[in-house]
Scaffold this motif. Structure first.
Motif, PDB file in Angstrom:
ATOM      1  N   SER A   1       0.882  -1.274  -0.210  1.00 16.13           N
ATOM      2  CA  SER A   1      -0.253   0.144  -0.034  1.00 16.13           C
ATOM      3  C   SER A   1       0.436   1.652   0.367  1.00 16.13           C
ATOM      4  CB  SER A   1      -1.077   0.038   1.492  1.00 16.13           C
ATOM      5  OG  SER A   1      -2.168  -1.091   1.426  1.00 16.13           O
ATOM      6  N   SER A   2       1.561   1.342  -0.333  1.00 17.45           N
ATOM      7  CA  SER A   2       3.034   2.548  -0.559  1.00 17.45           C
ATOM      8  C   SER A   2       2.961   3.533  -1.074  1.00 17.45           C
ATOM      9  CB  SER A   2       5.056   2.007  -0.051  1.00 17.45           C
ATOM     10  OG  SER A   2       4.544   1.521  -2.032  1.00 17.45           O
ATOM     11  N   GLY A   3       1.943   3.363  -2.463  1.00 15.19           N
ATOM     12  CA  GLY A   3       1.288   4.342  -3.290  1.00 15.19           C
ATOM     13  C   GLY A   3       0.254   4.895  -2.700  1.00 15.19           C
ATOM     14  N   ILE A   4      -0.446   4.888  -1.181  1.00 19.20           N
ATOM     15  CA  ILE A   4      -1.119   5.955  -0.811  1.00 19.20           C
ATOM     16  C   ILE A   4      -0.419   6.952  -0.092  1.00 19.20           C
ATOM     17  CG2 ILE A   4      -2.002   5.925   1.725  1.00 19.20           C
ATOM     18  CD1 ILE A   4      -3.199   3.669   0.861  1.00 19.20           C
ATOM     19  N   ARG A   5       0.991   7.309  -0.296  1.00 19.15           N
ATOM     20  CA  ARG A   5       1.926   7.996   0.233  1.00 19.15           C
ATOM     21  C   ARG A   5       2.101   9.229  -0.833  1.00 19.15           C
ATOM     22  NH1 ARG A   5       5.103   7.681   4.520  1.00 19.15           N
ATOM     23  NH2 ARG A   5       4.762   6.240   6.114  1.00 19.15           N
ATOM     24  N   HIS A   6       1.501   8.458  -2.535  1.00 24.11           N
ATOM     25  CA  HIS A   6       1.580   9.941  -3.347  1.00 24.11           C
ATOM     26  C   HIS A   6       0.644   9.990  -3.223  1.00 24.11           C
ATOM     27  CE1 HIS A   6       5.556   8.058  -4.437  1.00 24.11           C
ATOM     28  NE2 HIS A   6       5.142   7.191  -4.459  1.00 24.11           N
ATOM     29  N   LEU A   7      -0.940   9.785  -2.673  1.00 23.34           N
ATOM     30  CA  LEU A   7      -1.910  11.036  -2.900  1.00 23.34           C
ATOM     31  C   LEU A   7      -2.064  12.403  -2.398  1.00 23.34           C
ATOM     32  CD1 LEU A   7      -4.696   8.205  -1.730  1.00 23.34           C
ATOM     33  CD2 LEU A   7      -3.966   8.775  -3.993  1.00 23.34           C
ATOM     34  N   SER A   8      -2.524  13.443  -3.210  1.00 22.73           N
ATOM     35  CA  SER A   8      -2.373  14.401  -2.461  1.00 22.73           C
ATOM     36  C   SER A   8      -2.750  14.935  -0.747  1.00 22.73           C
ATOM     37  CB  SER A   8      -2.540  15.542  -3.496  1.00 22.73           C
ATOM     38  OG  SER A   8      -4.519  15.974  -3.537  1.00 22.73           O
ATOM     39  N   GLU A   9      -3.959  14.477  -0.375  1.00 18.34           N
ATOM     40  CA  GLU A   9      -4.270  14.820   0.523  1.00 18.34           C
ATOM     41  C   GLU A   9      -3.805  13.973   1.923  1.00 18.34           C
ATOM     42  OE1 GLU A   9      -6.102  17.091   1.645  1.00 18.34           O
ATOM     43  OE2 GLU A   9      -5.419  17.912  -0.081  1.00 18.34           O
ATOM     44  N   ALA A  10      -3.946  12.793   1.242  1.00 16.33           N
ATOM     45  CA  ALA A  10      -3.068  11.697   2.157  1.00 16.33           C
ATOM     46  C   ALA A  10      -2.043  12.053   3.203  1.00 16.33           C
ATOM     47  CB  ALA A  10      -3.292  10.322   1.920  1.00 16.33           C
ATOM     48  N   LEU A  11      -2.115  11.508   4.476  1.00 23.97           N
ATOM     49  CA  LEU A  11      -0.863  12.421   5.712  1.00 23.97           C
ATOM     50  C   LEU A  11      -0.539  11.108   6.714  1.00 23.97           C
ATOM     51  CD1 LEU A  11       1.460  14.236   5.880  1.00 23.97           C
ATOM     52  CD2 LEU A  11       0.075  15.681   7.739  1.00 23.97           C
TER      53      LEU A  11
END
Length: 167
Positions: free
Chosen positions: A110-120
């Motif tokens: 799930s590392s790709g979640i870190r590339h979402l603009s709002e996800a922190l």
């Protein structure tokens, strides 16, 4: 088209109640009253202040829309964005941002979640549940010396309203 379908699916998934009445065209959900959201934010801020930390606290509704933001007098300018994004991330992914930080590290599926603009995915964001297990809010804290300490303050905020939402 695919993007629109994905957004629609996400909105439906987050709006669905714990038990849906399939014979009804409407869904029902709960969110915190503004006064309760404010009380939670104030309690989190006070917990951090008593520990010697200057923070910002954001409470979002179950859809990630901010309800309350409070900032202590010496908290950094970054705390608005980070506390809001932590709270948004917690409700969006239905998990604490500390857990999400672990599951989205480099090399994880799930590392790709870190590339979402709002996800922190950084500790300090918690999901707030009512007594029946439905999400009613998210809280994000930013500004303590570490994400684990942001979590402690967020937990104090939730504890302050637990008797009001534990029905």
């Amino acid at each position: 088209m695919i993007r629109s379908s994905a957004l629609t699916a996400l909105l439906i998934a987050t709006a669905a109640p714990a038990v849906a009445d399939e014979s009804n065209a409407f869904v029902e959900f709960q969110v915190l009253k503004p006064e309760v959201a404010q009380e939670m934010a104030d309690a989190a801020l006070l917990a951090c202040r008593q520990a010697g930390y200057q923070v910002g606290v954001t409470v979002v509704d179950r859809f990630g829309i901010p309800q309350v933001f409070v900032r202590d007098r010496f908290a950094g300018v970054h705390v608005y964005e980070t506390s809001r994004r932590k709270a948004w991330t917690a409700v969006s992914f239905r998990t604490s941002t500390t857990d999400l930080a672990e599951s989205t590290r480099a090399g994880e599926i799930s590392s790709g979640i870190r590339h979402l603009s709002e996800a922190l995915p950084l500790g300090g964001g918690l999901v707030v549940y009512e007594g029946g297990g439905s999400i009613v809010a998210g809280i994000g804290v930013s500004g303590a010396p570490g994400p684990d300490l942001d979590d402690v303050c967020a937990e104090a905020g939730i504890a302050a309203i637990a008797d009001q939402i534990a029905f």
